[in-house]
Design a protein around this motif. Structure first.
Motif, short mmCIF file in Angstrom:
data_model
loop_
_atom_site.label_atom_id
_atom_site.label_comp_id
_atom_site.label_asym_id
_atom_site.label_seq_id
_atom_site.Cartn_x
_atom_site.Cartn_y
_atom_site.Cartn_z
N PHE A 183 0.71 -1.19 -0.05
CA PHE A 183 0.11 0.05 0.07
C PHE A 183 0.90 1.06 -0.03
CE2 PHE A 183 -2.50 -3.13 2.31
CZ PHE A 183 -3.80 -3.02 1.56
N HIS A 205 1.02 4.77 1.22
CA HIS A 205 0.24 5.73 2.29
C HIS A 205 1.07 7.01 2.68
CE1 HIS A 205 -2.93 6.51 4.86
NE2 HIS A 205 -2.12 6.54 6.06
N LYS A 227 -0.70 -11.25 14.89
CA LYS A 227 -0.96 -10.17 15.83
C LYS A 227 -1.70 -9.03 14.87
CE LYS A 227 2.40 -11.48 19.15
NZ LYS A 227 3.77 -11.15 19.69
N SER A 228 -2.12 -8.05 15.80
CA SER A 228 -2.66 -6.80 15.03
C SER A 228 -1.50 -6.18 14.00
CB SER A 228 -3.15 -5.76 16.10
OG SER A 228 -3.57 -4.89 15.50
N GLY A 229 -2.11 -5.88 12.93
CA GLY A 229 -1.25 -5.32 11.57
C GLY A 229 -0.33 -6.32 10.97
N ALA A 230 -0.42 -7.45 11.43
CA ALA A 230 0.22 -8.65 10.81
C ALA A 230 0.09 -8.94 9.27
CB ALA A 230 0.07 -10.03 11.29
N GLY A 231 -1.39 -8.49 8.75
CA GLY A 231 -1.70 -8.70 7.33
C GLY A 231 -2.72 -9.58 7.09
N LYS A 232 -3.34 -9.99 8.28
CA LYS A 232 -4.46 -11.27 8.09
C LYS A 232 -5.58 -10.58 7.25
CE LYS A 232 -5.14 -11.09 12.50
NZ LYS A 232 -4.40 -10.24 13.08
N SER A 233 -6.26 -9.45 7.46
CA SER A 233 -7.33 -8.95 6.74
C SER A 233 -6.86 -8.82 5.36
CB SER A 233 -7.83 -7.57 7.35
OG SER A 233 -8.41 -7.82 8.84
N THR A 234 -5.62 -8.43 5.13
CA THR A 234 -5.43 -8.17 3.82
C THR A 234 -5.15 -9.63 2.87
OG1 THR A 234 -4.00 -5.93 4.40
CG2 THR A 234 -3.64 -6.93 2.38
N ALA A 272 2.36 -5.11 3.17
CA ALA A 272 1.14 -5.60 3.86
C ALA A 272 1.43 -7.30 3.94
CB ALA A 272 -0.11 -5.28 3.71
N ILE A 305 3.99 0.54 2.31
CA ILE A 305 3.87 -0.42 3.50
C ILE A 305 3.55 -1.80 2.84
CG2 ILE A 305 1.96 -1.23 5.13
CD1 ILE A 305 1.24 1.74 5.25
N GLU A 320 -12.05 -12.90 11.42
CA GLU A 320 -12.21 -12.78 12.74
C GLU A 320 -13.71 -12.81 13.35
OE1 GLU A 320 -9.87 -11.90 15.07
OE2 GLU A 320 -8.24 -11.18 14.06
N1 LIG Z 1 -5.88 0.35 2.71
C1 LIG Z 1 -4.86 0.48 3.10
N2 LIG Z 1 -3.91 1.39 2.93
C2 LIG Z 1 -2.93 1.79 3.63
N3 LIG Z 1 -2.17 0.59 4.65
C3 LIG Z 1 -2.96 -0.53 4.86
C4 LIG Z 1 -4.39 -0.56 4.38
N4 LIG Z 1 -4.82 -1.89 4.62
C5 LIG Z 1 -3.90 -2.41 5.45
N5 LIG Z 1 -3.00 -1.67 5.71
C6 LIG Z 1 -1.80 -1.88 6.39
O1 LIG Z 1 -1.14 -3.37 5.93
C7 LIG Z 1 -0.72 -3.64 7.19
C8 LIG Z 1 -1.48 -4.92 7.71
O2 LIG Z 1 -3.01 -4.80 7.74
P1 LIG Z 1 -3.98 -5.75 7.95
O3 LIG Z 1 -5.26 -4.93 8.41
O4 LIG Z 1 -4.07 -6.67 6.88
O5 LIG Z 1 -3.58 -6.39 9.34
P2 LIG Z 1 -4.28 -7.44 10.40
O6 LIG Z 1 -3.59 -8.51 10.87
O7 LIG Z 1 -5.70 -7.57 9.66
O8 LIG Z 1 -4.56 -6.49 11.78
P3 LIG Z 1 -5.67 -6.39 12.56
O9 LIG Z 1 -5.80 -7.56 13.26
O10 LIG Z 1 -5.53 -5.22 13.47
O11 LIG Z 1 -6.82 -6.02 11.88
C9 LIG Z 1 -0.87 -2.67 8.36
O12 LIG Z 1 0.31 -2.11 8.57
C10 LIG Z 1 -1.92 -1.79 7.76
O13 LIG Z 1 -1.94 -0.46 8.39
#
Ligand SMILES: Nc1ncnc2c1ncn2[C@@H]1O[C@H](COP(=O)(O)OP(=O)(O)OP(=O)(O)O)[C@@H](O)[C@H]1O
Length: 343
Positions: A11, A13, A39-46, A20, A18, A166
């Motif tokens: 990404f 930003h 963990k939070s921010g690891a990239g799971k949702s992406t 991800a 970033i 989640e």
């Molecule tokens: N649309 C976006 N624009 C910029 N950065 C993004 C975007 N989506 C995710 N990120 C970044 O990519 C990284 C992974 O984010 P992601 O949401 O996939 O993590 P996660 O493991 O799902 O975290 P959480 O459990 O907190 O939701 C993070 O650093 C986040 O800030």
């Protein structure tokens, strides 16, 4: 069923890049429940959003049912998405529609005949255990009931894969267990493949067959759940496993605990048994061979993926030399030993 090959996602930003997801490859077999933990921010949702292309990977390929879907046209992608349903942490129900109408929604969009919709929605409502709630609005449902509606709605298009983002994070522990049990039930009854993301190892422990750990966008470990619980290779996987086991040192030991060994004090140790070491009579062996008695203070045993594992807090009673020999013996027998101090 689902295969990711060398998936990366960046990404841009505020003039920074970033990373991800970094070169992630994984395979979710048909009919299995596959968990991705991080963990939070690891990239799971992406990662999970890349699977149904809600997010386009920067590079890499995604396969569904042996077909590459990474660059499909919008029309074809809509068809594929019917076969890859998704549920979310906050349920995403339509507040102006009843339970019945929420579940019927994807079928209406698909122009399914009314009689078929009626029959199908009724069966789905029964499957998720909400037969008495068909005419209720989401505002009058509990979190667990809302997630049941979302699951029924996700199943309406007869998907082959269910993505769970989640799905239990907003629920209390008891409701979480009941939703996970429902997902397992559906997996078994319908042969549905499930890919879930979570930050809780308890979720993985309860229903997953296989698990991958991601950290800072990288896939650092993947294996069957039993294998991970018995032979975790990375510190982060071990941390997640330990979070499912809760041993605390009792206060009367805490006040006496000192970091240095002194004459007359015994080591207080934390033993981690997994895989083969769980079933061995190791404590009785160290009593016989090294004359070291174990005063067990607390212990917890559990199962994950068909494998037993456990933690024990024990005071080892013996001479400094014999307790050191006993500790070496335990370590040689697949037991992780941590000396917490001396009491
Ligand atoms: N649309 C976006 N624009 C910029 N950065 C993004 C975007 N989506 C995710 N990120 C970044 O990519 C990284 C992974 O984010 P992601 O949401 O996939 O993590 P996660 O493991 O799902 O975290 P959480 O459990 O907190 O939701 C993070 O650093 C986040 O800030």
């Amino acid at each position: 069923m689902i295969k990711l090959e060398h998936i990366s996602k960046t990404f841009e930003h505020n003039n920074t890049t970033i990373h991800a997801l970094k070169d992630i490859s994984l395979y979710v077999p048909k009919g299995k429940i596959y968990g991705v933990i991080g963990k939070s921010g690891a990239g799971k949702s992406t990662l999970i959003r890349c699977v149904n292309l809600l997010e386009n990977p920067t590079s890499g390929k995604i396969f569904f049912d042996n077909q590459e879907i990474t660059h499909l046209s919008n029309r074809k992608l809509i068809e594929v998405r019917r076969k890859i349903s998704m549920i979310f942490q906050h349920f995403n129900l339509l507040s102006s529609r009843t339970v019945f109408d929420n579940i019927a929604f994807p079928l209406e969009l698909n122009k399914t005949p009314k009689a078929v919709i009626k029959q199908k929605v009724k069966a789905l409502i029964e499957l998720v255990g909400l037969s008495d709630k068909a005419d209720v609005y989401p505002a009058n449902l509990s979190g667990g009931q809302k997630q049941r509606v979302a699951i029924a709605r996700a199943l309406a298009s007869d998907p082959k894969v269910l993505l769970c983002d989640e799905a239990t994070s907003a629920l209390d522990p008891e409701t979480t267990r009941s939703i996970l049990a429902l997902l397992k039930d559906i997996n078994q009854k319908l042969g549905l493949t499930i890919l879930l993301i979570t930050h809780e190892m308890d979720v993985v422990k309860q229903i997953c067959d296989q698990v991958a750990v991601i950290s800072n966008g990288e896939l650092v470990e993947q294996s069957s759940v039993g294998e991970m619980f018995s032979h975790a290779k990375t510190d982060i996987a071990r941390q997640f496993i330990q979070s499912t086991l809760h041993l605390t040192i009792p206060d009367d030991y805490l006040v006496r605990l000192t970091p240095e060994h002194k004459e007359g004090l015994n080591p207080l140790v934390r033993l981690e048994f997994s895989g083969v070491s769980v079933d061995l009579p190791l404590l009785s062996q160290i009593a016989k061979e090294f004359q070291v008695d174990s005063n067990i203070i607390s212990a917890q045993m559990d199962y994950a993926g068909g494998v037993k594992f456990g933690l024990m807090l024990t005071e080892m009673k013996g001479t400094q030399k014999s307790t050191a020999a006993a500790i070496a013996f335990l370590e040689n027998n697949n037991t992780k030993v941590e000396v917490l101090g001396y009491v």
